[in-house]
Design a protein around this motif. Structure first.
Motif, PDB file in Angstrom:
ATOM      1  N   PHE A 158     112.468  75.603  70.109  1.00  0.00           N
ATOM      2  CA  PHE A 158     111.368  76.637  70.029  1.00  0.00           C
ATOM      3  C   PHE A 158     111.961  78.061  70.405  1.00  0.00           C
ATOM      4  O   PHE A 158     111.615  79.162  69.572  1.00  0.00           O
ATOM      5  CB  PHE A 158     110.008  76.430  70.929  1.00  0.00           C
ATOM      6  CG  PHE A 158     109.203  77.463  70.522  1.00  0.00           C
ATOM      7  CD1 PHE A 158     108.304  77.553  69.668  1.00  0.00           C
ATOM      8  CD2 PHE A 158     108.822  78.651  71.659  1.00  0.00           C
ATOM      9  CE1 PHE A 158     107.327  78.640  69.515  1.00  0.00           C
ATOM     10  CE2 PHE A 158     107.855  79.374  71.512  1.00  0.00           C
ATOM     11  CZ  PHE A 158     107.221  79.354  70.560  1.00  0.00           C
ATOM     12  N   LEU A 159     112.760  78.177  71.378  1.00  0.00           N
ATOM     13  CA  LEU A 159     113.615  79.530  71.573  1.00  0.00           C
ATOM     14  C   LEU A 159     114.397  80.013  70.573  1.00  0.00           C
ATOM     15  O   LEU A 159     114.798  81.125  70.600  1.00  0.00           O
ATOM     16  CB  LEU A 159     113.882  79.258  73.168  1.00  0.00           C
ATOM     17  CG  LEU A 159     113.217  79.263  74.306  1.00  0.00           C
ATOM     18  CD1 LEU A 159     113.805  79.462  75.658  1.00  0.00           C
ATOM     19  CD2 LEU A 159     112.041  80.498  74.333  1.00  0.00           C
ATOM     20  N   ALA A 160     114.883  79.043  69.906  1.00  0.00           N
ATOM     21  CA  ALA A 160     115.896  79.312  69.113  1.00  0.00           C
ATOM     22  C   ALA A 160     115.647  79.900  67.739  1.00  0.00           C
ATOM     23  O   ALA A 160     116.320  80.374  66.797  1.00  0.00           O
ATOM     24  CB  ALA A 160     116.853  78.110  68.652  1.00  0.00           C
ATOM     25  N   HIS A 161     114.175  79.824  67.560  1.00  0.00           N
ATOM     26  CA  HIS A 161     113.864  80.071  66.237  1.00  0.00           C
ATOM     27  C   HIS A 161     112.420  81.238  66.157  1.00  0.00           C
ATOM     28  O   HIS A 161     111.889  81.063  67.203  1.00  0.00           O
ATOM     29  CB  HIS A 161     113.260  78.842  65.318  1.00  0.00           C
ATOM     30  CG  HIS A 161     114.358  78.081  64.997  1.00  0.00           C
ATOM     31  ND1 HIS A 161     114.826  76.944  65.884  1.00  0.00           N
ATOM     32  CD2 HIS A 161     115.416  77.942  64.146  1.00  0.00           C
ATOM     33  CE1 HIS A 161     115.665  76.409  65.484  1.00  0.00           C
ATOM     34  NE2 HIS A 161     116.041  76.806  64.212  1.00  0.00           N
ATOM     35  N   GLY A 162     112.254  81.902  65.102  1.00  0.00           N
ATOM     36  CA  GLY A 162     111.394  82.767  65.066  1.00  0.00           C
ATOM     37  C   GLY A 162     110.441  83.309  66.241  1.00  0.00           C
ATOM     38  O   GLY A 162     111.052  84.107  66.929  1.00  0.00           O
ATOM     39  N   GLU A 163     109.272  82.891  66.277  1.00  0.00           N
ATOM     40  CA  GLU A 163     108.246  83.590  67.403  1.00  0.00           C
ATOM     41  C   GLU A 163     109.126  83.263  68.741  1.00  0.00           C
ATOM     42  O   GLU A 163     108.885  84.182  69.877  1.00  0.00           O
ATOM     43  CB  GLU A 163     107.004  82.925  67.147  1.00  0.00           C
ATOM     44  CG  GLU A 163     105.917  83.672  67.894  1.00  0.00           C
ATOM     45  CD  GLU A 163     104.578  83.027  67.838  1.00  0.00           C
ATOM     46  OE1 GLU A 163     103.452  83.831  68.398  1.00  0.00           O
ATOM     47  OE2 GLU A 163     104.184  81.988  66.973  1.00  0.00           O
ATOM     48  N   GLY A 164     109.391  82.155  69.103  1.00  0.00           N
ATOM     49  CA  GLY A 164     109.932  81.763  70.244  1.00  0.00           C
ATOM     50  C   GLY A 164     111.043  82.745  70.713  1.00  0.00           C
ATOM     51  O   GLY A 164     111.132  83.250  72.066  1.00  0.00           O
ATOM     52  N   ALA A 165     112.088  83.060  69.828  1.00  0.00           N
ATOM     53  CA  ALA A 165     113.006  83.986  70.132  1.00  0.00           C
ATOM     54  C   ALA A 165     112.662  85.381  70.306  1.00  0.00           C
ATOM     55  O   ALA A 165     113.101  85.960  71.233  1.00  0.00           O
ATOM     56  CB  ALA A 165     113.972  83.775  68.835  1.00  0.00           C
ATOM     57  N   PHE A 166     111.748  85.735  69.556  1.00  0.00           N
ATOM     58  CA  PHE A 166     111.124  87.209  69.670  1.00  0.00           C
ATOM     59  C   PHE A 166     110.476  87.409  71.222  1.00  0.00           C
ATOM     60  O   PHE A 166     110.750  88.598  71.984  1.00  0.00           O
ATOM     61  CB  PHE A 166     109.755  87.501  68.537  1.00  0.00           C
ATOM     62  CG  PHE A 166     108.939  88.560  69.075  1.00  0.00           C
ATOM     63  CD1 PHE A 166     109.703  89.730  68.654  1.00  0.00           C
ATOM     64  CD2 PHE A 166     107.911  88.544  69.775  1.00  0.00           C
ATOM     65  CE1 PHE A 166     108.849  90.837  68.837  1.00  0.00           C
ATOM     66  CE2 PHE A 166     107.203  89.697  69.734  1.00  0.00           C
ATOM     67  CZ  PHE A 166     107.638  90.805  69.410  1.00  0.00           C
ATOM     68  N   HIS A 167     109.602  86.193  71.627  1.00  0.00           N
ATOM     69  CA  HIS A 167     108.938  86.633  73.134  1.00  0.00           C
ATOM     70  C   HIS A 167     109.961  86.294  74.078  1.00  0.00           C
ATOM     71  O   HIS A 167     110.007  86.904  74.916  1.00  0.00           O
ATOM     72  CB  HIS A 167     107.936  85.473  73.118  1.00  0.00           C
ATOM     73  CG  HIS A 167     106.639  85.621  72.187  1.00  0.00           C
ATOM     74  ND1 HIS A 167     105.967  86.766  72.328  1.00  0.00           N
ATOM     75  CD2 HIS A 167     105.962  84.816  71.335  1.00  0.00           C
ATOM     76  CE1 HIS A 167     104.787  86.576  71.573  1.00  0.00           C
ATOM     77  NE2 HIS A 167     105.212  85.445  70.913  1.00  0.00           N
ATOM     78  N   PHE A 168     110.999  85.571  73.820  1.00  0.00           N
ATOM     79  CA  PHE A 168     112.084  85.274  74.843  1.00  0.00           C
ATOM     80  C   PHE A 168     112.880  86.763  75.062  1.00  0.00           C
ATOM     81  O   PHE A 168     113.163  87.183  76.027  1.00  0.00           O
ATOM     82  CB  PHE A 168     112.992  84.205  74.474  1.00  0.00           C
ATOM     83  CG  PHE A 168     114.315  83.992  75.440  1.00  0.00           C
ATOM     84  CD1 PHE A 168     113.963  83.584  76.723  1.00  0.00           C
ATOM     85  CD2 PHE A 168     115.579  84.358  75.395  1.00  0.00           C
ATOM     86  CE1 PHE A 168     114.918  83.497  77.639  1.00  0.00           C
ATOM     87  CE2 PHE A 168     116.390  84.092  76.147  1.00  0.00           C
ATOM     88  CZ  PHE A 168     116.111  83.817  77.423  1.00  0.00           C
ATOM     89  N   GLN A 169     112.969  87.459  73.763  1.00  0.00           N
ATOM     90  CA  GLN A 169     113.948  88.557  74.020  1.00  0.00           C
ATOM     91  C   GLN A 169     112.968  89.727  74.500  1.00  0.00           C
ATOM     92  O   GLN A 169     113.612  90.519  75.288  1.00  0.00           O
ATOM     93  CB  GLN A 169     114.194  88.976  72.391  1.00  0.00           C
ATOM     94  CG  GLN A 169     114.975  90.368  72.389  1.00  0.00           C
ATOM     95  CD  GLN A 169     116.214  90.212  72.884  1.00  0.00           C
ATOM     96  OE1 GLN A 169     116.744  89.339  72.925  1.00  0.00           O
ATOM     97  NE2 GLN A 169     116.682  91.314  73.524  1.00  0.00           N
ATOM     98  N   GLU A 170     111.758  89.602  74.508  1.00  0.00           N
ATOM     99  CA  GLU A 170     110.870  90.461  75.038  1.00  0.00           C
ATOM    100  C   GLU A 170     110.775  90.281  76.784  1.00  0.00           C
ATOM    101  O   GLU A 170     110.730  91.198  77.385  1.00  0.00           O
ATOM    102  CB  GLU A 170     109.522  90.469  74.512  1.00  0.00           C
ATOM    103  CG  GLU A 170     108.183  91.283  74.999  1.00  0.00           C
ATOM    104  CD  GLU A 170     107.298  91.331  74.278  1.00  0.00           C
ATOM    105  OE1 GLU A 170     106.248  92.223  74.539  1.00  0.00           O
ATOM    106  OE2 GLU A 170     106.521  90.165  73.630  1.00  0.00           O
ATOM    107  N   LEU A 171     110.879  88.953  77.067  1.00  0.00           N
ATOM    108  CA  LEU A 171     110.877  88.458  78.395  1.00  0.00           C
ATOM    109  C   LEU A 171     112.229  88.994  78.944  1.00  0.00           C
ATOM    110  O   LEU A 171     112.430  89.490  80.183  1.00  0.00           O
ATOM    111  CB  LEU A 171     110.645  86.839  78.405  1.00  0.00           C
ATOM    112  CG  LEU A 171     110.834  86.443  79.835  1.00  0.00           C
ATOM    113  CD1 LEU A 171     109.633  87.116  80.814  1.00  0.00           C
ATOM    114  CD2 LEU A 171     110.800  84.897  79.698  1.00  0.00           C
TER     115      LEU A 171
END
Length: 75
Positions: free
Chosen positions: A29-42
């Motif tokens: 999940f963290l490797a793609h799309g929305e997951g990566a976006f939210h992780f970057q924000e975190l």
């Protein structure tokens, strides 16, 4: 780490998105799309809290902690 990221809005959004995705693997999940976006924000929020993740080992530890927390709290 003295910052409780589980109370951060970016983590809460990450958790919600993970639940809604139907994905069983937080790593995937963290490797793609929305997951990566939210992780970057975190990560940006962590920097704002004074957490230095510039060292690759520290970043890896943080990412692993987020993955474990997602799988424990958000599935």
């Amino acid at each position: 780490m003295s910052w409780d990221f589980t109370e951060d809005a970016a983590f809460l959004a990450l958790c919600d998105a993970f639940k809604e995705s139907g994905e069983s693997s937080a790593v995937e999940f963290l490797a793609h799309g929305e997951g990566a976006f939210h992780f970057q924000e975190l990560i940006q929020n962590a920097a704002g809290e004074g957490i230095d993740l510039s060292d690759s080992d520290d970043m890896e530890d943080f990412q692993q902690e987020v993955i474990e927390t997602l799988e424990d709290l958000c599935t």
